[in-house]
Scaffold this motif. Structure first.
Motif, PDB file in Angstrom:
ATOM      1  N   GLN A   9       0.850  -1.190   0.000  1.00  0.00           N
ATOM      2  CA  GLN A   9       0.000   0.000   0.000  1.00  0.00           C
ATOM      3  C   GLN A   9       0.885   1.240   0.000  1.00  0.00           C
ATOM      4  O   GLN A   9       1.804   1.343   0.801  1.00  0.00           O
ATOM      5  CB  GLN A   9      -0.903  -0.008   1.238  1.00  0.00           C
ATOM      6  CG  GLN A   9      -1.945   1.088   1.233  1.00  0.00           C
ATOM      7  CD  GLN A   9      -2.976   0.901   2.327  1.00  0.00           C
ATOM      8  OE1 GLN A   9      -4.094   0.494   2.068  1.00  0.00           O
ATOM      9  NE2 GLN A   9      -2.597   1.190   3.559  1.00  0.00           N
ATOM     10  N   THR A  61      -0.327  -8.787   2.119  1.00  0.00           N
ATOM     11  CA  THR A  61       0.327  -7.507   2.358  1.00  0.00           C
ATOM     12  C   THR A  61       0.861  -7.449   3.773  1.00  0.00           C
ATOM     13  O   THR A  61       0.354  -8.138   4.678  1.00  0.00           O
ATOM     14  CB  THR A  61      -0.626  -6.320   2.114  1.00  0.00           C
ATOM     15  OG1 THR A  61       0.123  -5.096   2.081  1.00  0.00           O
ATOM     16  CG2 THR A  61      -1.669  -6.198   3.231  1.00  0.00           C
ATOM     17  N   GLY A  63       1.276  -4.567   6.503  1.00  0.00           N
ATOM     18  CA  GLY A  63       0.904  -3.166   6.668  1.00  0.00           C
ATOM     19  C   GLY A  63       0.054  -2.927   7.889  1.00  0.00           C
ATOM     20  O   GLY A  63      -0.019  -3.757   8.799  1.00  0.00           O
ATOM     21  N   SER A  67      -4.732  -1.317   5.590  1.00  0.00           N
ATOM     22  CA  SER A  67      -4.346  -2.148   4.452  1.00  0.00           C
ATOM     23  C   SER A  67      -5.444  -3.129   4.076  1.00  0.00           C
ATOM     24  O   SER A  67      -5.469  -3.631   2.944  1.00  0.00           O
ATOM     25  CB  SER A  67      -3.062  -2.929   4.769  1.00  0.00           C
ATOM     26  OG  SER A  67      -1.987  -2.058   5.034  1.00  0.00           O
ATOM     27  N   CYS A  84      -3.201 -10.777   5.634  1.00  0.00           N
ATOM     28  CA  CYS A  84      -2.559  -9.533   6.086  1.00  0.00           C
ATOM     29  C   CYS A  84      -1.635  -9.817   7.260  1.00  0.00           C
ATOM     30  O   CYS A  84      -1.993 -10.559   8.184  1.00  0.00           O
ATOM     31  CB  CYS A  84      -3.634  -8.522   6.503  1.00  0.00           C
ATOM     32  SG  CYS A  84      -2.967  -6.924   7.039  1.00  0.00           S
TER      33      CYS A  84
END
Length: 261
Positions: A9, A61, A63, A67, A84
């Motif tokens: 991101q 991801t 983050g 996110s 995540c």
């Protein structure tokens, strides 16, 4: 084929961003965070590959809480599942430590799912730091084959045929899975979500891991000391001669004076 896309991101690069005069850091007030542009190209490539050959596309991801919105946007345009990794300990990762966290997360996800990823994709670089290093380091840590700047991936002879972008055109590279491939911009744009897929993605449950759940905490070895704006261009010298030969002579004399010739 099981495909995993690593998404970052980043600040929306369609907005002009300047340095804050006090903090000397990019002023991101009012700037939205979005999926990195090259990652969206990689996602579209992965979804098209899945539609043509079957399989599954997952996104991952590392983050913060926000996110999750980026991951849900990925689900709305074709990804089937998302993961995540979120922890304050990962606030200032460099390329090496980011790749390390991704490796730990990949091993954790593969263990939980009971199956391996055949192909791991990354955008060739991020639009904020533009290091272009994470994909290559990730491949080294996973001990897989690696191709950078791909614009097309096809199945062929039991393996994969990758079209790798170069300055002159592209190379055709043959690789076997598992592999890590970074993606440049293909000859098409990412698709838009439909209302139906967007509504469905909002209800998606996204597994979230903290540092303690996936492995050892990674420490950055490289840190940014300072951001510096490029120098402003100085005003040029205007030659007002209307006659072309006189204008050329004046330009040459000025370049001699400036010791550029």
């Amino acid at each position: 084929m099981n495909i995993l896309l690593c998404v970052k991101q980043v600040p929306d690069d369609s907005i002009e961003i300047h340095l804050d005069n006090k903090t000397k850091k990019p002023n991101l007030n009012g700037v939205s965070l979005v999926a990195n542009a090259f990652d969206t190209y990689a996602l579209e490539l992965a979804v098209r590959f899945m539609e043509a050959n079957g399989g599954n596309v997952s996104v991952l991801t590392v983050g913060a809480e926000d996110s999750l919105n980026t991951l849900k946007n990925c689900l709305s345009v074709g990804a089937k599942e998302a993961f995540c990794v979120k922890d304050d300990l990962y606030a200032d990762l460099d390329a090496i430590s980011t790749a390390g966290v991704l490796v730990d997360a990949i091993h954790k996800i593969e263990k939980d799912k009971g199956e391996k990823f055949d192909l791991i994709l990354c955008g060739k670089e991020s639009t904020d730091e533009i290091t272009g290093q994470v994909g290559a380091i990730l491949a080294e840590k996973l001990e897989t084959s690696f191709v950078s700047s791909a614009i097309e991936i096809n199945l062929k002879d039991g393996g994969m045929e990758v079209h790798q972008e170069t300055e002159e055109g592209y190379n055709i590279v043959s690789i076997e899975s598992p592999a890590v491939v970074t993606v440049s911009k293909p000859n098409y744009d990412p698709r838009y979500p439909s209302i139906r897929t967007k509504m469905a993605s909002r209800k998606a449950i996204i597994p979230t891991y903290c540092a303690a759940e996936i492995g050892e905490v990674k420490q950055a070895k490289v840190r940014c000391i300072e951001y510096v704006q490029p120098p402003q261009k100085e005003a040029g010298i205007k030659i007002n001669e209307k006659d072309a030969s006189l204008a050329v002579s004046a330009a040459i004399e000025q370049m001699k004076k400036d010791k550029t010739i």
